[in-house]
Design an enzyme around this catalytic site. Structure first.
Site, PDB file in Angstrom:
ATOM      1  N   ASN A   7       8.643   2.481  -2.212  1.00 14.19           N
ATOM      2  CA  ASN A   7       7.176   2.407  -2.223  1.00 14.19           C
ATOM      3  C   ASN A   7       6.627   3.836  -2.345  1.00 14.19           C
ATOM      4  O   ASN A   7       6.913   4.696  -1.505  1.00 14.19           O
ATOM      5  CB  ASN A   7       6.707   1.741  -0.913  1.00 14.19           C
ATOM      6  N   ASP A  49       3.359   4.775  -2.466  1.00 13.81           N
ATOM      7  CA  ASP A  49       1.946   4.906  -2.063  1.00 13.81           C
ATOM      8  C   ASP A  49       1.618   6.295  -1.509  1.00 13.81           C
ATOM      9  O   ASP A  49       0.554   6.860  -1.803  1.00 13.81           O
ATOM     10  CB  ASP A  49       1.593   3.901  -0.962  1.00 13.81           C
ATOM     11  N   HIS A  50       2.527   6.814  -0.671  1.00 16.27           N
ATOM     12  CA  HIS A  50       2.153   8.041   0.043  1.00 16.27           C
ATOM     13  C   HIS A  50       2.296   9.311  -0.792  1.00 16.27           C
ATOM     14  O   HIS A  50       1.834  10.373  -0.372  1.00 16.27           O
ATOM     15  CB  HIS A  50       2.873   8.107   1.383  1.00 16.27           C
ATOM     16  N   ARG A  52      -6.463  16.122  -2.246  1.00 15.66           N
ATOM     17  CA  ARG A  52      -7.140  17.214  -2.938  1.00 15.66           C
ATOM     18  C   ARG A  52      -7.866  16.768  -4.215  1.00 15.66           C
ATOM     19  O   ARG A  52      -8.386  17.583  -4.952  1.00 15.66           O
ATOM     20  CB  ARG A  52      -6.113  18.309  -3.286  1.00 15.66           C
ATOM     21  N   HIS A  60       1.043  -0.416  -3.587  1.00 13.21           N
ATOM     22  CA  HIS A  60       0.042  -1.303  -2.978  1.00 13.21           C
ATOM     23  C   HIS A  60      -1.344  -0.881  -3.450  1.00 13.21           C
ATOM     24  O   HIS A  60      -1.816   0.194  -3.110  1.00 13.21           O
ATOM     25  CB  HIS A  60       0.162  -1.183  -1.446  1.00 13.21           C
ATOM     26  N   ARG A  65      -4.759  -1.183  -2.825  1.00  9.24           N
ATOM     27  CA  ARG A  65      -5.621  -1.650  -1.735  1.00  9.24           C
ATOM     28  C   ARG A  65      -7.068  -1.767  -2.202  1.00  9.24           C
ATOM     29  O   ARG A  65      -7.478  -1.093  -3.154  1.00  9.24           O
ATOM     30  CB  ARG A  65      -5.553  -0.671  -0.558  1.00  9.24           C
ATOM     31  N   ARG A  89      -7.283   3.622  -1.428  1.00  8.79           N
ATOM     32  CA  ARG A  89      -7.105   4.882  -0.681  1.00  8.79           C
ATOM     33  C   ARG A  89      -5.890   5.680  -1.142  1.00  8.79           C
ATOM     34  O   ARG A  89      -5.827   6.871  -0.967  1.00  8.79           O
ATOM     35  CB  ARG A  89      -7.018   4.613   0.815  1.00  8.79           C
ATOM     36  N   GLU A 148       2.085  -4.757  -4.721  1.00 11.27           N
ATOM     37  CA  GLU A 148       1.675  -5.324  -3.429  1.00 11.27           C
ATOM     38  C   GLU A 148       0.169  -5.462  -3.446  1.00 11.27           C
ATOM     39  O   GLU A 148      -0.533  -4.525  -3.823  1.00 11.27           O
ATOM     40  CB  GLU A 148       2.023  -4.320  -2.338  1.00 11.27           C
ATOM     41  N   THR A 167      -0.360  -2.021   6.473  1.00  5.14           N
ATOM     42  CA  THR A 167      -0.362  -3.483   6.576  1.00  5.14           C
ATOM     43  C   THR A 167       0.031  -3.888   8.001  1.00  5.14           C
ATOM     44  O   THR A 167       1.048  -3.468   8.512  1.00  5.14           O
ATOM     45  CB  THR A 167       0.610  -4.092   5.547  1.00  5.14           C
ATOM     46  N   GLU A 169       9.240 -11.738   1.851  1.00  5.91           N
ATOM     47  CA  GLU A 169       9.541 -10.426   2.426  1.00  5.91           C
ATOM     48  C   GLU A 169       9.295 -10.531   3.922  1.00  5.91           C
ATOM     49  O   GLU A 169       8.158 -10.770   4.364  1.00  5.91           O
ATOM     50  CB  GLU A 169       8.675  -9.315   1.818  1.00  5.91           C
ATOM     51  N   HIS A 207       8.765  -2.736   6.023  1.00 10.91           N
ATOM     52  CA  HIS A 207       7.737  -2.193   6.911  1.00 10.91           C
ATOM     53  C   HIS A 207       8.383  -1.464   8.085  1.00 10.91           C
ATOM     54  O   HIS A 207       9.071  -2.070   8.902  1.00 10.91           O
ATOM     55  CB  HIS A 207       6.765  -3.246   7.440  1.00 10.91           C
ATOM     56  N   GLY A 208       8.159  -0.175   8.124  1.00 12.29           N
ATOM     57  CA  GLY A 208       8.643   0.637   9.246  1.00 12.29           C
ATOM     58  C   GLY A 208      10.129   0.928   9.219  1.00 12.29           C
ATOM     59  O   GLY A 208      10.670   1.469  10.182  1.00 12.29           O
TER      60      GLY A 208
HETATM   61  N1  PXP Z   1       6.476  -3.895   2.613  1.00 13.64           N
HETATM   62  C1  PXP Z   1       5.159  -4.192   2.723  1.00 13.64           C
HETATM   63  C2  PXP Z   1       4.711  -5.564   2.425  1.00 13.64           C
HETATM   64  C3  PXP Z   1       4.229  -3.182   3.067  1.00 13.64           C
HETATM   65  O1  PXP Z   1       2.914  -3.489   3.159  1.00 13.64           O
HETATM   66  C4  PXP Z   1       4.682  -1.880   3.278  1.00 13.64           C
HETATM   67  C5  PXP Z   1       3.698  -0.800   3.596  1.00 13.64           C
HETATM   68  O2  PXP Z   1       2.870  -0.585   2.495  1.00 13.64           O
HETATM   69  C6  PXP Z   1       6.067  -1.622   3.145  1.00 13.64           C
HETATM   70  C7  PXP Z   1       6.930  -2.653   2.829  1.00 13.64           C
HETATM   71  C8  PXP Z   1       6.627  -0.258   3.322  1.00 13.64           C
HETATM   72  O3  PXP Z   1       6.452   0.130   4.648  1.00 13.64           O
HETATM   73  P1  PXP Z   1       6.805   1.605   5.076  1.00 13.64           P
HETATM   74  O4  PXP Z   1       5.866   2.515   4.361  1.00 13.64           O
HETATM   75  O5  PXP Z   1       6.607   1.588   6.565  1.00 13.64           O
HETATM   76  O6  PXP Z   1       8.240   1.847   4.672  1.00 13.64           O
END
Ligand code: PXP
Length: 236
Positions: A7, A9-10, A18, A43, A45, A49, A70, A101, A151, A190-191
């Site tokens: 993922n 996203d970050h 910036r 994702h 959103r 963001r 996502e 999430t 998932e 997640h996590g």
């Molecule tokens: N799976 C889903 C459905 C999520 O919403 C997220 C967070 O965007 C992740 C996986 C990834 O989670 P993490 O960034 O904590 O690894």
């Protein structure tokens, strides 16, 4: 073999801090795939963001990879999915104020709406995954409405310590078993991080994990290719 989907996203979170174009989420995706990830997750959103519409289109057009979009089951985002045609959409709950999430989706509460969404996606050859808790009612609903994948939400396990983590793990294991019995493919996310990933491998039928925050955090210090390879070697 359990596959890794990254993922990104970050990477976009840091870019947006910036308002410019660095770091480039598409390059992060490219490096992740080259290092052995099976696909890329992003994702989109409601508040945009991190990932923006243009990122999703660029991922689709610039990369030859399995794309997992996502998204919340919201009409404007559903239309983007229909236009982009990712291989997979993962339907998640979304609250504007949440940091990330917050728990799995309650598909049993609105199954006809989600069944219609599955049909719309399937009509375009897009697979559908639902991000749910390891709960038999949710899993049975996923099967009834024609989902391809579930998932499992691993956030409770990831946040727990000691015996609570073991309890959360046992629920995930049971959830995997029920999903398998219902003919669903099982992924998890997640996590998840480099310390808590190994016990997750005991979830029956688990084919893939989706990891973002921990992987991108590690990549800041050792680079994306090594962060991806380290996680893949833990999954083997
Ligand atoms: N799976 C889903 C459905 C999520 O919403 C997220 C967070 O965007 C992740 C996986 C990834 O989670 P993490 O960034 O904590 O690894």
């Amino acid at each position: 073999m359990i596959h890794l989907a990254v993922n990104i996203d970050h990477v976009a979170t840091v870019r947006n801090a910036r308002g410019g174009i660095q770091p480039d989420p598409i390059e992060a995706a490219r490096q992740s795939i080259q290092a052995g990830a099976i696909g890329i997750v992003c994702h989109l959103r409601e508040d945009r963001r991190h990932i923006r519409d243009a990122d999703v289109y660029a991922l689709r057009s610039e990369l030859n990879t399995k794309l997992d979009l996502e998204m919340a089951a919201q009409e404007d985002i559903i239309r983007i999915a229909e236009d982009v045609k990712p291989e997979l959409v993962t339907i998640v709950p979304e609250k504007r104020k949440e940091l990330t999430t917050d728990g799995g989706l309650n598909i049993a509460a609105d199954s006809s709406r989600y069944a219609e969404l599955v049909q719309r996606m399937h009509a375009l050859g897009i697979e559908v995954s639902f991000f749910i808790e390891p709960d038999s009612k949710q899993i049975e609903t996923a099967q009834k409405i024609g989902a391809d994948i579930i998932e499992l939400h691993t956030g409770t396990y990831a946040d727990a310590i000691g015996s609570n983590a073991e309890e959360a793990l046992q629920l995930l294991i049971l959830g995997g078993k029920i999903a398998q019995e219902h003919g669903l493919k099982v992924t998890a996310g997640h996590g998840l991080d480099y310390h808590n990933i190994t016990p997750i491998k005991s979830i029956p039928g688990l084919v893939e994990v989706s990891i973002g925050h921990a992987l991108i955090s590690r990549a800041l210090f050792i680079g994306i290719p090594q962060a991806v390879k380290d996680m893949i070697s833990l999954l083997e």
